[in-house]
Write an enzyme that holds these catalytic residues in place. Structure first.
Site, PDB file in Angstrom:
ATOM      1  N   GLY A  81       0.851  -1.319   0.004  1.00 56.38           N
ATOM      2  CA  GLY A  81      -0.061  -0.008   0.282  1.00 56.38           C
ATOM      3  C   GLY A  81       0.922   1.251  -0.140  1.00 56.38           C
ATOM      4  O   GLY A  81       1.982   1.041  -0.263  1.00 56.38           O
ATOM      5  N   ASN A  82       0.276   2.345   0.289  1.00 60.74           N
ATOM      6  CA  ASN A  82       1.118   3.570   0.510  1.00 60.74           C
ATOM      7  C   ASN A  82       0.479   4.396   1.283  1.00 60.74           C
ATOM      8  O   ASN A  82      -0.833   4.348   1.968  1.00 60.74           O
ATOM      9  CB  ASN A  82       1.181   4.355  -1.058  1.00 60.74           C
ATOM     10  CG  ASN A  82      -0.136   4.840  -1.756  1.00 60.74           C
ATOM     11  OD1 ASN A  82      -0.862   5.610  -0.895  1.00 60.74           O
ATOM     12  ND2 ASN A  82      -0.689   4.099  -2.781  1.00 60.74           N
ATOM     13  N   HIS A  83       0.996   5.730   1.816  1.00 62.08           N
ATOM     14  CA  HIS A  83       0.419   6.426   2.709  1.00 62.08           C
ATOM     15  C   HIS A  83      -0.508   7.363   2.453  1.00 62.08           C
ATOM     16  O   HIS A  83      -1.163   8.621   3.469  1.00 62.08           O
ATOM     17  CB  HIS A  83       1.837   7.211   3.348  1.00 62.08           C
ATOM     18  CG  HIS A  83       2.742   6.519   4.082  1.00 62.08           C
ATOM     19  ND1 HIS A  83       2.286   5.838   5.127  1.00 62.08           N
ATOM     20  CD2 HIS A  83       4.012   6.408   3.710  1.00 62.08           C
ATOM     21  CE1 HIS A  83       3.391   5.107   5.626  1.00 62.08           C
ATOM     22  NE2 HIS A  83       4.599   5.411   4.801  1.00 62.08           N
TER      23      HIS A  83
END
Ligand code: CTP
Length: 404
Positions: free
Chosen positions: A208-210
């Site tokens: 995933g990412n932020h």
């Protein structure tokens, strides 16, 4: 400028209630029709006689008249109004609004109002910055209510700080602008992608990412506030519904987002790609949890579809497409290249090394690039205000047919 607009002015128990008299006069001068609802505590600060004279209407406070038992219908009031403005809004009333408490006519009117609600807080600085008040104001925003931020200055307590109700002239200008913008996008259908995507590795792990989704959600709210019909295709985020009029399509992976966005796209007037879509996904997903073996684990990643680029190829001339670019090096050239490659009308550039911009912060500083190498720089602002700037630019492009 407010000719024919029907305004409920709610007044609560705050020293700033005296400003409600000026506010009423200004609203009437602008051509509005004003009906005032006051809380019992509000009457301690300003008399109904003054307000009734200025508004040319009876001031309402009780659920029914003690003289003849006539009922003051909060439901009829809520249906009658084009807007309900609560100014001044005390910490107590804001807390009750956020929690659905209905122990006076102003609050029952608020709960049954069908119109937009605008809140102008007024209180002492410590009350304003208390986390409880901050949380209640965020709750009101999540209901789609608008907050006119208080200003800083000398307060009735003698202290200096943020908590003074905005001046009646400014509140009146805010309302004029609000009505001007309210229907700018009415009938327009808008697609917004937002948030991260999660690419499954096994039943418990993902890539995933932020991305927090804040920018996309702020855009969705701003468009809906201006009359648009918004479809928000959202990856996993922890933000509430930005406006009850926004339709959320929750997705998890880039494939899900691609599918949802592609289905909606042909019918849309405007598409905004604010999502941080994962560029790669594992080539296969394990159905059972991958166990630690002590050896290296190699994941084979394959590219996801570039949703913006794909829809950029399918677009019609009448659609407006807007992308985002988050860049570190050679930011402007990279963003310009994405604008052209993805066949977009505008690209909104954020620079990773810019303090206050990017993922997981509440502020952003943007540069918008249009075709023909048009660049517009904006200052560091809250994401809500950045969303307003972007929506203004899209509106200009929509009515002028070109970006200038
Ligand atoms: N985008 C998209 N689908 C993808 C990747 C990106 O729709 N699979 C959109 C983003 O929502 C954004 C724009 O394309 O509006 C640019 O995204 P970005 O990640 O900056 O660009 P990439 O083309 O993926 O380039 P890179 O990651 O190499 O910088």
């Amino acid at each position: 400028m407010l000719k024919g607009k029907k305004i409920i002015l709610g007044i609560t128990g705050s020293i700033a209630a005296y400003k409600a008299a000026f506010l009423t006069r200004l609203l009437i001068r602008q051509g509005a029709e004003v009906k005032i609802v006051i809380t019992p505590c509000g009457k301690e600060f300003i008399t109904p006689v003054t307000l009734a004279t200025l508004s040319k209407n009876t001031v309402l406070c009780d659920f029914f008249s003690h003289d003849d038992g006539a009922w003051n219908s909060h439901i009829d009031l809520g249906i009658w109004a084009d807007v309900m403005l609560i100014a001044p809004a005390s910490a107590n009333t804001i807390a009750k609004m956020a929690n659905g408490i209905a122990d006076n006519l102003l609050l029952t009117t608020y709960l049954s109002a069908k119109c937009p609600v605008v809140v102008a807080p007024a209180m002492d600085l410590d009350m304003f910055r208390h986390p409880a008040t901050a949380k209640n104001l965020v709750t009101l925003q999540s209901f789609g209510n608008f907050i006119i931020e208080p200003t800083s200055g000398e307060l009735a307590s003698g202290l200096d700080g943020k908590g003074r109700m905005e001046e009646p002239e400014e509140i009146t200008s805010w309302l004029i602008e609000f009505f001007k913008k309210k229907s700018r996008f009415s009938g327009k259908k808008i697609l917004i992608t937002a948030g991260p995507t999660f690419e499954k590795i096994d039943p418990v792990r993902f890539i995933g990412n932020h991305s927090s989704g804040k920018m996309g959600y702020a855009l969705a709210k701003t468009f809906a506030d201006q009359g648009a019909y918004v479809n928000l295709v959202s990856g996993p985020v922890s933000i509430g519904l930005p406006n009850p009029a926004v339709k959320i399509h929750p997705v998890v992976s880039a494939d899900d987002m691609n599918q949802a966005a592609s289905t909606l796209f042909p019918d849309m007037d405007i598409a905004i790609f604010a999502a941080a879509v994962a560029d790669y996904k594992p080539s296969s997903q394990s159905e059972s949890k991958i166990k630690r073996s002590g050896n290296d684990l190699l994941l084979n990643l394959i590219p996801n579809e570039d949703i913006a680029a794909k829809l950029g190829r399918l677009r019609s001339e009448n659609q407006i497409l807007v992308g985002f670019a988050l860049e570190s090096d050679d930011a402007v050239n990279n963003a310009s290249r994405k604008l052209a490659d993805k066949n977009l009308d505008l690209i909104v550039l954020n620079r990773i090394n810019d303090p206050g911009a990017g993922f997981n912060v509440d502020t952003n500083r943007i540069l918008i690039i249009g075709k023909d190498n048009i660049h517009k720089n904006f200052e560091l602002k809250s994401k809500d205000n950045v969303a307003k700037d972007i929506v203004d630019e899209i509106f200009n492009l929509m009515i002028n047919g070109s970006y200038a």
